[in-house]
Design a protein around this motif. Sequence first.
Motif, mmCIF file in Angstrom:
data_model
loop_
_atom_site.group_PDB
_atom_site.id
_atom_site.type_symbol
_atom_site.label_atom_id
_atom_site.label_comp_id
_atom_site.label_asym_id
_atom_site.label_seq_id
_atom_site.Cartn_x
_atom_site.Cartn_y
_atom_site.Cartn_z
ATOM 1 N N PRO A 1 -31.318 0.398 -7.283
ATOM 2 C CA PRO A 1 -30.878 -0.993 -7.055
ATOM 3 C C PRO A 1 -31.549 -1.975 -8.026
ATOM 4 C CG PRO A 1 -32.518 -0.375 -5.430
ATOM 5 C CD PRO A 1 -32.252 0.865 -6.240
ATOM 6 N N VAL A 2 -31.191 -1.878 -9.298
ATOM 7 C CA VAL A 2 -31.779 -2.792 -10.283
ATOM 8 C C VAL A 2 -31.214 -4.195 -10.084
ATOM 9 C CG1 VAL A 2 -31.994 -0.889 -11.916
ATOM 10 C CG2 VAL A 2 -30.032 -2.431 -12.081
ATOM 11 N N ARG A 3 -31.895 -5.159 -10.623
ATOM 12 C CA ARG A 3 -31.491 -6.561 -10.485
ATOM 13 C C ARG A 3 -30.271 -6.857 -11.359
ATOM 14 N NH1 ARG A 3 -35.167 -11.278 -13.025
ATOM 15 N NH2 ARG A 3 -33.719 -13.022 -12.769
ATOM 16 N N SER A 4 -29.319 -7.618 -10.829
ATOM 17 C CA SER A 4 -28.135 -8.023 -11.596
ATOM 18 C C SER A 4 -28.526 -9.130 -12.576
ATOM 19 C CB SER A 4 -27.027 -8.520 -10.669
ATOM 20 O OG SER A 4 -26.565 -7.467 -9.845
ATOM 21 N N ILE A 5 -28.108 -8.964 -13.825
ATOM 22 C CA ILE A 5 -28.433 -9.927 -14.874
ATOM 23 C C ILE A 5 -27.139 -10.421 -15.509
ATOM 24 C CG2 ILE A 5 -29.746 -10.319 -16.993
ATOM 25 C CD1 ILE A 5 -31.501 -9.529 -14.655
ATOM 26 N N LYS A 6 -27.039 -11.723 -15.728
ATOM 27 C CA LYS A 6 -25.879 -12.285 -16.414
ATOM 28 C C LYS A 6 -26.019 -12.072 -17.917
ATOM 29 C CE LYS A 6 -24.544 -15.846 -13.090
ATOM 30 N NZ LYS A 6 -24.273 -17.300 -12.895
ATOM 31 N N HIS A 7 -24.882 -11.882 -18.575
ATOM 32 C CA HIS A 7 -24.902 -11.651 -20.017
ATOM 33 C C HIS A 7 -25.271 -12.917 -20.775
ATOM 34 C CE1 HIS A 7 -23.801 -10.193 -23.980
ATOM 35 N NE2 HIS A 7 -23.066 -11.277 -24.142
#
Length: 448
Positions: free
Chosen positions: A346-352
Amino acid sequence: MTSKIENVKSNLEMSLKVIRMYDWLLDLYVLDFFVDDHWNKLPSTWRKTFEHMDPQELGHILSNRPTNQLLPLSFLALIKTIEALTILRGRQNQNINKKVTTTNLDSCKNHPKLKNLFLKHVKLKKRHEISLMADVVVGTALQSNCNSVIDFGSGLGHLVRVLAYRDDLYAAGIECQGQLTEEARKLDLQLEYTVKKHLSAEAVSKLRRPLHLNMTLSNHDQLRNLPLPDCMHNYGLIGLHPCGDLGPLLLKHFINSENIKFICVVGCCFMKLSCDGENQGYPMSRYVKSLDSKLSYPSREIACHAIEVYCERLCKGNYEDLKIHAYRAALERILVDHDPKLKHAPVRSIKHSDTMTFEKYCLQALERINVPLPTSPAVLRRGYEDLAQWRRVVVVYTLRLALAPLVETVVLLDRVLYVLEHGISCEIRPVFDPKLSPRNHIIIAKRL
């Protein structure tokens, strides 16, 4: 009705055959692109065609826009088959029998000062849905000679507020979150406070305040024993995007309760449907249960994505931020190589971001699970080699999304057929704008 049932059965059978042929594509997880070598799962002719194709062109193809691309016959056949079998998603002209609009200004519906009364605290998407859903419900209630409705999953009560105060229906909202129920009651009082400033005392005395009930629904007995007033002995069921199994539960309750005169329900969150057990949410109909009808979690999950918005972005060339899928897939390969137990961590969601390096992305994504990023030059070099293939990642995701409306069609037609199998009139309409509300079909069934 017999011919309608046969048409629905035929559509379902053919749709499931196509889905079975492309389970391998529907069941892919984008983050496994490099781990499972998704690109080489595509037919060789597809790889040759899409290898150097601009994603913008692929957006044009899936949007039925003209293209000069020479496409594989197998791909063309798939796209045309999906188009032929999928329930229409574009909004149709709605011929809804509404109550005759009066010119009586002494009402919530017609007083000019109360024009925007029901728009407060409501976001644009919800305004769109509530307005059109209310029109459908009012028209169906009129056809069913029914003046009471119950909204399941009513949230802050925006829809029942419109149906009660504006459209003069007896309305009740059922919500599982107690805080939302309390807020709904407060919003009712705020509305009445405003109304009293503009309407006569007589008009105010005739207002029908909606009933708000706080409860979690899980079985038919709860539905049969709802604490309703006598004026709501016969009623219509409505559900605006009930999550997962709640939509099927409402349909089953409608079928088993003679006092429910109609139902208007818009499905949502298909990935949360239970697909086995006695009270499964899919499949519902006897016929689909007799077929090879399995729909995997990934296929039901992608069926909830907004294909129109996605294709529009591709057509406009706004797909650079889709590189983030390649970042995640490249990181997944690093994690699995480091420790197979970290697969789908469950890695952290990152915006491009155009300025984000792969190293920076990995550091931010791994903060939550406290896994150190391997720093060897070979590992990072491979990560950047993977990132260079980001267009391939976009292509595979887009091809999966092309199948999504067909999966949704199977889920929805299974529900329609379930109602038809019980001898009750049922139809399905694309009522909402799919760009605003991707789950835009309303299933409407009436006891006549």
